[in-house]
Design a protein around this motif. Sequence first.
Motif, short mmCIF file in Angstrom:
data_model
loop_
_atom_site.label_atom_id
_atom_site.label_comp_id
_atom_site.label_asym_id
_atom_site.label_seq_id
_atom_site.Cartn_x
_atom_site.Cartn_y
_atom_site.Cartn_z
N HIS A 193 -26.93 18.79 -18.14
CA HIS A 193 -27.68 17.64 -17.65
C HIS A 193 -28.01 17.76 -16.16
N GLY A 194 -28.76 16.81 -15.64
CA GLY A 194 -29.13 16.81 -14.24
C GLY A 194 -28.11 16.07 -13.37
N LEU A 195 -28.34 16.10 -12.07
CA LEU A 195 -27.45 15.45 -11.12
C LEU A 195 -27.34 13.95 -11.40
N ASN A 196 -26.11 13.46 -11.36
CA ASN A 196 -25.78 12.03 -11.47
C ASN A 196 -25.85 11.47 -12.88
N GLU A 197 -26.27 12.24 -13.88
CA GLU A 197 -26.32 11.71 -15.24
C GLU A 197 -25.20 12.30 -16.08
N HIS A 198 -25.35 12.33 -17.41
CA HIS A 198 -24.28 12.82 -18.28
C HIS A 198 -24.86 13.23 -19.63
N SER A 199 -24.03 13.89 -20.44
CA SER A 199 -24.49 14.49 -21.69
C SER A 199 -24.94 13.46 -22.72
N GLY A 200 -24.34 12.27 -22.70
CA GLY A 200 -24.67 11.28 -23.72
C GLY A 200 -26.10 10.79 -23.68
N ARG A 201 -26.77 10.99 -22.57
CA ARG A 201 -28.16 10.55 -22.44
C ARG A 201 -29.12 11.36 -23.31
N TYR A 202 -28.65 12.49 -23.85
CA TYR A 202 -29.55 13.37 -24.58
C TYR A 202 -29.39 13.25 -26.10
N ALA A 203 -28.88 12.12 -26.56
CA ALA A 203 -28.68 11.92 -28.00
C ALA A 203 -30.00 11.91 -28.76
N HIS A 204 -31.03 11.28 -28.20
CA HIS A 204 -32.32 11.25 -28.90
C HIS A 204 -32.90 12.65 -29.05
N PHE A 205 -32.80 13.44 -28.00
CA PHE A 205 -33.25 14.83 -28.06
C PHE A 205 -32.43 15.60 -29.10
N ALA A 206 -31.12 15.35 -29.14
CA ALA A 206 -30.25 16.02 -30.12
C ALA A 206 -30.66 15.67 -31.55
N ARG A 207 -31.09 14.44 -31.75
CA ARG A 207 -31.54 14.03 -33.09
C ARG A 207 -32.73 14.87 -33.54
N GLN A 208 -33.68 15.08 -32.64
CA GLN A 208 -34.84 15.90 -33.01
C GLN A 208 -34.43 17.35 -33.26
N LEU A 209 -33.50 17.85 -32.47
CA LEU A 209 -33.05 19.23 -32.65
C LEU A 209 -32.32 19.42 -33.97
N THR A 210 -31.41 18.53 -34.31
CA THR A 210 -30.68 18.68 -35.57
C THR A 210 -31.60 18.51 -36.77
N SER A 211 -32.63 17.67 -36.61
CA SER A 211 -33.60 17.50 -37.70
C SER A 211 -34.37 18.78 -37.97
N CYS A 212 -34.40 19.68 -36.98
CA CYS A 212 -35.06 20.98 -37.15
C CYS A 212 -34.03 22.09 -37.33
N ASN A 213 -32.79 21.72 -37.69
CA ASN A 213 -31.71 22.67 -37.98
C ASN A 213 -31.26 23.48 -36.76
#
Length: 412
Positions: free
Chosen positions: A146-166
Motif C-alpha cells: 500500500h501507499g504511505l499512511n494507508e493500509h492493506s484493508g483498503r484494497y478489498a474491492h480490488f481483491a474482489r476483482q482479482l479473485t473473480s479472475c482467479n
Amino acid sequence: MAAAQMEELTSGASGRIIPVFSKPPAIAPFLPLPPRRSRLHPIRLPLVPPPPPPSPPLLLLSAAFYAFRGVAGAEARFVVGKREEEDTLRRRALAEGLQTVDETDDWASRCRWRTSLFFGVRSNALFWRSWFPVTGELKGILVIIHGLNEHSGRYAHFARQLTSCNFGVYAMDWIGHGGSDGLHGYVPSLDHVVEDTGAFLEKIKSENPGIPCFLFGHSTGGAVILKAASYPHIEQMLEGIILTSPALGVKPAHPIVGAVAPLFSLVAPKYQFKGANKSGIPVSRDPAALLAKYSDPLVYTGPMRVRTGHEILRISAYLLRNFKSVTIPFFVLHGTADKVTNPLASQDLYNEAASTYKDIKLYEGFLHDLLFEPERDEVARHIIDWMEKRLTAGNHENVKSQWSNSFDAKKV
C-alpha cells in the motif's frame, strides 16, 4: 461533507512533504551553538589558573544528578514506548476486526480470506491479509504494498476483482501502518520496508510453489517495490511489477529543506511538521472515497514525521538516478491531474528503463488514488489484463510489449 472540507484532505506522499518549519524542533541539547564574538572587540581570555577540582561531596552530588537524569530519561523512554505499544495493539485489533468480505455477499461463498502476522527482517511483527478464490485454477498471485499512511484493508474491492479472475491476493501493512508494529505514520527507513517486502515475497513463494507472482505498489509503495525489484534474487521471483502513481522524483518544498532534512531526520526523527498533511491536495474525484479514507482510523492523518519525509525524498532521488538500470517487466499507471506524485516521472521511467517488456497508461484528468477514482473498475481491469497477457507471453526474454497496439503509450 462539503466540498470545501474535502479539499483540505490529502495524501502523505505529496511533493510538499516537508514544508517550511512552523516551529523548529528543539535541537539545542544536540547542537550547542558557539558564543557570538564581536569583530571589533575579540574575546581575550584572561591568564588565570584553572579552578581547583571539585571536592568529594560535590563529585558525589554531580554523579547523583547525572544518575537521576539517566533514570528519568529511561523512564520517559519507557512511557513513550508503552504508549506506542498500546497504539500498535489498538490498531492491530482494528485491522483484525475489519470485515473486508461481507458475509451476506455472494463473494463470501466464492472467496476464502485470512489475516495473520509475519515477522520482518528485524523481528518486527507485520500484519498481512489474503484473499483467494475457492474454485478454479489459480492463474497467479498479486502481492499488494500500500501507499504511505494507508493500509492493506483498503484494497478489498480490488481483491474482489482479482479473485473473480482467479488471482490470489496478499497484502502487507508496512512498519508503522495498519496492524503492524511501530509508531503510527513513522517509517525509520524505507530500506527496511524494501527488505520486509522481499522476505514476505519469499514466504509467499515457499507456500505457493510454482505459482507466478506479481508485485503491486501504490505511491510510496510503488517506489518500494521498484527498488525491491532491482535486487536479482527478488526480480527472479516475479513475473512483473505494477505501479500506480509511484513516488518518483519527489521534491522538497524548498531547496534548503532538502539540505537540512538529513540532519533533522537524525536529531529529531519523530518530530511532526504542522500542516504537512493539510496542503489541500485532493487524491480522488469521488467524495465518498475521500470520506471513507480520512474517516478510517487505520489511515494516518497526522502531520508528517521528519524521518518519514526524508526517507521518501531519499528513495525517490535514488530511483530517479537509476531508471536506466530497471530491467524487470513493469506496468506503470498514473493520472495526468495527479498533484501528489508526478506523472512526468512515470513517463521518464517508461522512456528510460532497460526493460524489454514495459507499458504505461496515463489517465487524462485522473487524480492520485487511481483504484479509488470513479473509474476504479476500469483501472483494475487494465491491471488484470496486463498480468494475463504477461503470463501468456511465453518466453519472457526479449519479448516486446503486446500492449503497444492496444494503448497510446502516452495518454488515454
